[in-house]
Design an enzyme around this catalytic site. Structure first.
Site, mmCIF file in Angstrom:
data_model
loop_
_atom_site.group_PDB
_atom_site.id
_atom_site.type_symbol
_atom_site.label_atom_id
_atom_site.label_comp_id
_atom_site.label_asym_id
_atom_site.label_seq_id
_atom_site.Cartn_x
_atom_site.Cartn_y
_atom_site.Cartn_z
ATOM 1 C CE LYS A 13 -2.209 -0.896 3.850
ATOM 2 N NZ LYS A 13 -1.534 -2.152 4.252
ATOM 3 N NE ARG A 88 -4.043 -1.035 10.262
ATOM 4 C CZ ARG A 88 -2.904 -0.549 9.793
ATOM 5 N NH1 ARG A 88 -2.849 0.633 9.224
ATOM 6 N NH2 ARG A 88 -1.808 -1.252 9.891
ATOM 7 N NE ARG A 127 7.614 -3.166 6.392
ATOM 8 C CZ ARG A 127 6.315 -2.886 6.332
ATOM 9 N NH1 ARG A 127 5.796 -2.402 5.228
ATOM 10 N NH2 ARG A 127 5.535 -3.100 7.351
ATOM 11 N NE ARG A 133 6.910 -0.720 10.319
ATOM 12 C CZ ARG A 133 5.765 -0.568 9.681
ATOM 13 N NH1 ARG A 133 5.745 0.046 8.498
ATOM 14 N NH2 ARG A 133 4.643 -1.015 10.180
ATOM 15 N NE ARG A 144 2.494 -4.735 11.447
ATOM 16 C CZ ARG A 144 3.582 -4.762 10.679
ATOM 17 N NH1 ARG A 144 4.642 -5.460 11.046
ATOM 18 N NH2 ARG A 144 3.608 -4.098 9.567
HETATM 19 P P1 AMP Z 1 1.120 0.647 9.263
HETATM 20 O O1 AMP Z 1 2.345 1.467 9.029
HETATM 21 O O2 AMP Z 1 -0.077 1.142 8.509
HETATM 22 O O3 AMP Z 1 1.341 -0.832 9.082
HETATM 23 O O4 AMP Z 1 0.738 0.854 10.799
HETATM 24 C C1 AMP Z 1 1.629 0.461 11.827
HETATM 25 C C2 AMP Z 1 0.859 0.336 13.148
HETATM 26 O O5 AMP Z 1 0.280 1.611 13.484
HETATM 27 C C3 AMP Z 1 -0.303 -0.628 13.126
HETATM 28 O O6 AMP Z 1 0.078 -1.967 13.391
HETATM 29 C C4 AMP Z 1 -1.190 -0.069 14.243
HETATM 30 O O7 AMP Z 1 -0.675 -0.397 15.509
HETATM 31 C C5 AMP Z 1 -1.004 1.433 14.061
HETATM 32 N N1 AMP Z 1 -2.006 2.017 13.129
HETATM 33 C C6 AMP Z 1 -1.774 2.637 11.934
HETATM 34 N N2 AMP Z 1 -2.898 3.078 11.387
HETATM 35 C C7 AMP Z 1 -3.895 2.741 12.246
HETATM 36 C C8 AMP Z 1 -5.301 2.908 12.250
HETATM 37 N N3 AMP Z 1 -5.930 3.527 11.234
HETATM 38 N N4 AMP Z 1 -6.000 2.418 13.297
HETATM 39 C C9 AMP Z 1 -5.400 1.803 14.332
HETATM 40 N N5 AMP Z 1 -4.067 1.596 14.400
HETATM 41 C C10 AMP Z 1 -3.325 2.066 13.365
#
Ligand code: AMP
Length: 187
Positions: A13, A88, A127, A133, A144
């Site tokens: 994404k 989400r 990654r 990360r 996740r």
């Molecule tokens: P991402 O970079 O989108 O994979 O997000 C990394 C982490 O941030 C996720 O595993 C969640 O813990 C948190 N996160 C990001 N976006 C959201 C969202 N819209 N709602 C809840 N948690 C989020």
């Protein structure tokens, strides 16, 4: 154009959203990036979010809904945005709909990027080696993916029900996937 990028962690994404933003002249906003910055800066939001993020859980809706409202109200999002990593949950999707509805607009398209689970795990481990990360540990990766299936995958049906879902195969080269996305967008 208001576009939601849907897909599990590791689906691409971020990469495809950034490329599409350039091609379409739109801004891409990722709540994950904003939350990571908040954690780095030690803001109250970051302090609330950190534990959830490190363990691969979603930050609770009560905490994230304010951020989503702020993102959609920002001047650069006035004419559209590519939403990466949000909504989400169904509650977040409803909040996005309500926010846009108040401005007489709405989500134009939800673009689902599909990638088989074993390929996702391979990508996320790669990654982890490259970016380090804190949520790319094997346990957090498993968490996740499970959280995606339970809390985010229902959004596929949510947007399908509204007749605005397009799905693209997320396996291939970056260019191949970008071409599929353009096709799905009718460009
Ligand atoms: P991402 O970079 O989108 O994979 O997000 C990394 C982490 O941030 C996720 O595993 C969640 O813990 C948190 N996160 C990001 N976006 C959201 C969202 N819209 N709602 C809840 N948690 C989020």
């Amino acid at each position: 154009m208001y576009l939601v990028l849907l897909g599990p962690p590791g689906a691409g994404k971020g990469t495809q959203g950034a490329l599409l933003a350039k091609r379409a002249g739109l801004v891409k906003i990722a709540t994950g990036d904003l939350l990571r910055a908040a954690v780095r800066d030690g803001t109250p939001l970051g302090q609330q979010a950190k534990g959830y993020m490190d363990s691969g859980q979603l930050v609770p809706d009560e905490v994230v809904l304010g951020l989503i409202d702020e993102v959609l109200a920002a001047p650069e999002a006035r004419h559209g945005v590519i939403m990466d990593g949000f909504p989400r949950t169904v509650a977040q999707a409803e909040a996005v709909d309500q926010h846009l509805d108040e401005r007489q607009c709405g989500v134009d398209l939800a673009l689902g990027i599909t990638v088989p689970r074993d390929e996702l795990i391979r990508r996320l481990r790669g990654r982890a080696d490259q970016e380090g990360r804190s949520d790319d540990t094997p346990e957090a990766i498993r968490a996740r993916l499970g959280v995606y299936e339970e809390e985010t995958a229902p959004l596929i049906a949510y947007y399908k029900g509204k007749g605005i879902l397009a799905e693209v195969d997320g396996v291939g080269t970056v260019e191949e996937i970008a071409a599929r996305i353009d096709e799905a967008l009718g460009q």
